[in-house]
Scaffold this motif. Structure first.
Motif, PDB file in Angstrom:
ATOM      1  N   MET A   1       0.835  -1.187   0.000  1.00 52.85           N
ATOM      2  CA  MET A   1       0.000   0.000   0.000  1.00 52.85           C
ATOM      3  C   MET A   1       0.876   1.245   0.000  1.00 52.85           C
ATOM      4  SD  MET A   1      -3.163  -0.670   2.536  1.00 52.85           S
ATOM      5  CE  MET A   1      -2.281  -1.949   3.405  1.00 52.85           C
ATOM      6  N   ALA A   2       0.644   2.054  -0.970  1.00 53.75           N
ATOM      7  CA  ALA A   2       1.400   3.300  -1.064  1.00 53.75           C
ATOM      8  C   ALA A   2       0.816   4.333  -0.105  1.00 53.75           C
ATOM      9  CB  ALA A   2       1.344   3.816  -2.499  1.00 53.75           C
ATOM     10  N   ALA A   3       1.656   5.280   0.253  1.00 55.48           N
ATOM     11  CA  ALA A   3       1.162   6.395   1.067  1.00 55.48           C
ATOM     12  C   ALA A   3       0.108   7.136   0.267  1.00 55.48           C
ATOM     13  CB  ALA A   3       2.317   7.307   1.436  1.00 55.48           C
ATOM     14  N   SER A   4      -0.914   7.581   0.932  1.00 59.98           N
ATOM     15  CA  SER A   4      -2.026   8.222   0.243  1.00 59.98           C
ATOM     16  C   SER A   4      -2.232   9.623   0.774  1.00 59.98           C
ATOM     17  CB  SER A   4      -3.302   7.414   0.433  1.00 59.98           C
ATOM     18  OG  SER A   4      -3.135   6.126  -0.085  1.00 59.98           O
ATOM     19  N   GLN A   5      -2.687  10.461  -0.104  1.00 61.82           N
ATOM     20  CA  GLN A   5      -3.002  11.823   0.257  1.00 61.82           C
ATOM     21  C   GLN A   5      -4.514  12.003   0.216  1.00 61.82           C
ATOM     22  OE1 GLN A   5      -0.689  14.171   1.094  1.00 61.82           O
ATOM     23  NE2 GLN A   5       0.834  12.555   0.944  1.00 61.82           N
ATOM     24  N   VAL A   6      -5.001  12.858   1.064  1.00 63.96           N
ATOM     25  CA  VAL A   6      -6.400  13.249   0.994  1.00 63.96           C
ATOM     26  C   VAL A   6      -6.440  14.710   0.583  1.00 63.96           C
ATOM     27  CG1 VAL A   6      -7.276  11.555   2.638  1.00 63.96           C
ATOM     28  CG2 VAL A   6      -6.483  13.746   3.469  1.00 63.96           C
ATOM     29  N   ASP A   7      -7.482  15.066  -0.124  1.00 58.99           N
ATOM     30  CA  ASP A   7      -7.656  16.433  -0.603  1.00 58.99           C
ATOM     31  C   ASP A   7      -8.685  17.114   0.291  1.00 58.99           C
ATOM     32  OD1 ASP A   7      -8.105  18.800  -1.919  1.00 58.99           O
ATOM     33  OD2 ASP A   7      -8.689  17.882  -3.819  1.00 58.99           O
ATOM     34  N   HIS A   8      -8.191  17.954   1.189  1.00 60.18           N
ATOM     35  CA  HIS A   8      -9.083  18.627   2.127  1.00 60.18           C
ATOM     36  C   HIS A   8      -9.927  19.699   1.447  1.00 60.18           C
ATOM     37  CE1 HIS A   8      -7.526  16.649   5.714  1.00 60.18           C
ATOM     38  NE2 HIS A   8      -6.348  16.716   5.147  1.00 60.18           N
ATOM     39  N   GLU A   9      -9.598  20.062   0.222  1.00 57.57           N
ATOM     40  CA  GLU A   9     -10.362  21.057  -0.538  1.00 57.57           C
ATOM     41  C   GLU A   9     -11.463  20.405  -1.376  1.00 57.57           C
ATOM     42  OE1 GLU A   9      -9.766  24.309   0.013  1.00 57.57           O
ATOM     43  OE2 GLU A   9      -8.243  23.598   1.414  1.00 57.57           O
ATOM     44  N   SER A  10     -11.431  19.094  -1.486  1.00 57.88           N
ATOM     45  CA  SER A  10     -12.403  18.368  -2.302  1.00 57.88           C
ATOM     46  C   SER A  10     -13.791  18.415  -1.670  1.00 57.88           C
ATOM     47  CB  SER A  10     -11.974  16.901  -2.431  1.00 57.88           C
ATOM     48  OG  SER A  10     -12.981  16.135  -3.050  1.00 57.88           O
TER      49      SER A  10
END
Length: 86
Positions: free
Chosen positions: A1-10
């Protein structure tokens, strides 16, 4: 599992973004049927979010039938092979 980013602007809630990333891991086979998903602490670290956000994502996955929880054992990937998504 790769590190994941979340988009807080989404407009998509963060917990749904996390759930979508876990679903992608399940569908790709990275997380196999009847295998434990990463712990809350691991998911908190992976996504850089609060524990409650991870709990909401796991709750969503459970409600949608992607995972099941065994008390005091963990949360595991469900076998959805017999599910009809249509």
């Amino acid at each position: 599992m790769a590190a994941s980013q979340v988009d807080h602007e989404s407009p998509t809630p963060v917990y749904r973004q996390i759930a979508a990333a876990i679903i992608a891991d399940i569908e790709s086979g990275t997380l196999a049927v009847n295998r434990r998903i990463p712990s809350e602490a691991s998911l908190v670290q992976r996504f850089g979010v609060a524990r409650e956000t991870v709990r909401n994502a796991v709750r969503f996955l459970r409600e949608e039938g992607y995972v099941f929880t065994v008390p005091q054992r963990g949360t595991y990937v469900s076998d959805r092979s017999g599910k009809d998504d249509a």
